[in-house]
Enzyme design. Sequence first.
Site: not given
Ligand SMILES: *Cc1c(COP(=O)(O)O)cnc(C)c1O
Length: 364
Positions: A216, A304
């Site tokens: 992810r 601003c």
């Molecule tokens: C935001 C998030 C990610 C991605 O994280 P990065 O550090 O930006 O790669 C992956 N898994 C979960 C559960 C997240 O909340």
Amino acid sequence: MLTAGARGRAWIELDRAALEHNVRVLRGMLPERCALMPAVKANAYGHGAVLIAGALQQLGVGAFCVATAEEGAELRQAGIRGLILVLGCAGPEDASLLAEYDLTQTVASADHAAALNGGGRPLCVHIAVDTGMHRLGIPWDDVPALESVYRMDKLRVGGLYTHLTGAGDAFTRTQIARFYAAADRLRADGFSPGKTHLLGSYGIRRFPAAAGDYARPGIALYGAAEQDMPNLRPVLSLHARVTALHRLPPGEGAGYDLAFTARRETVLAAASIGYADGLPRCLGEGKGRALAEGRAVPIVGRICMDQCLLDVTDVPGIRAGTEVVFLGSSGQARITARDLAAASGTIPNEILSRLGPRLRRMWR
Ligand SMILES: *Cc1c(COP(=O)(O)O)cnc(C)c1O
């Protein structure tokens, strides 16, 4: 008054080749069987969720994660197919959005599972496992709670995931071991964990071999990770325009509180972007820079809400309408999200995700 042109007063340009490159690099770092499930929450870290998810879909990405059911619905309305996982703790009030838009919901706790199951409609879920983050998730060693989710008649468990704290290699190894121990225990007891996933940008960088079925990445995909990752390229650049020029004699002040005082004969430029667009206000008074005509110019005086002042005395050729870069490059000069974050005491993720809705977003 000068016309703003097609791009408007302040805008974001997205580099499709950079995004494509980053997808290729991240896929190359991960095992073959692991697919990307990019984090496109918070409007794809300010980049524009529909634009980014659409481009990713064209690159063969078939899974996405968002923070809220509304974010997931927005993607579906824009024609995004495949798995959309809601990472946040959507409540019963989101049940109709989840169902209508075929979103997969995170199970954040045993109570949350019961509430989702009580909604009465069938729902696809991935179970979050708490392996040490202590944010959302069922504790990795609470086997009865984990298994209870599988017994709920309305919930179809399609995956099991955890989130890493990023606290260093030793604790990450502990988290990885806890996660797979939970998955193994479920299997041993006859439950299929479904798709497993645990790596965000940090995990991909440090422990790519630990990837499950999905990874992810967020910030790495956008080419703005705080730590160095091999050749990832920034996807986003942030632009505005000079709207007016002023010649100030030495001693003359400018801006709110007259926080700027000319120490020499000064050419001051007003630029059409402010803190409401996501430019941190603390970068005023010389702490931040912008790029004009390939040169760095200090942001002076108070930033601003919608505008800021630049000292362009040393850069000839600037006129009303000149483009100014606040993130990105101009000639050889460059400002990264990391630079902005360092100068304003935060991380690139916060800088990017706060880029506001007034900014027009477009492919370069
Ligand atoms: C935001 C998030 C990610 C991605 O994280 P990065 O550090 O930006 O790669 C992956 N898994 C979960 C559960 C997240 O909340």
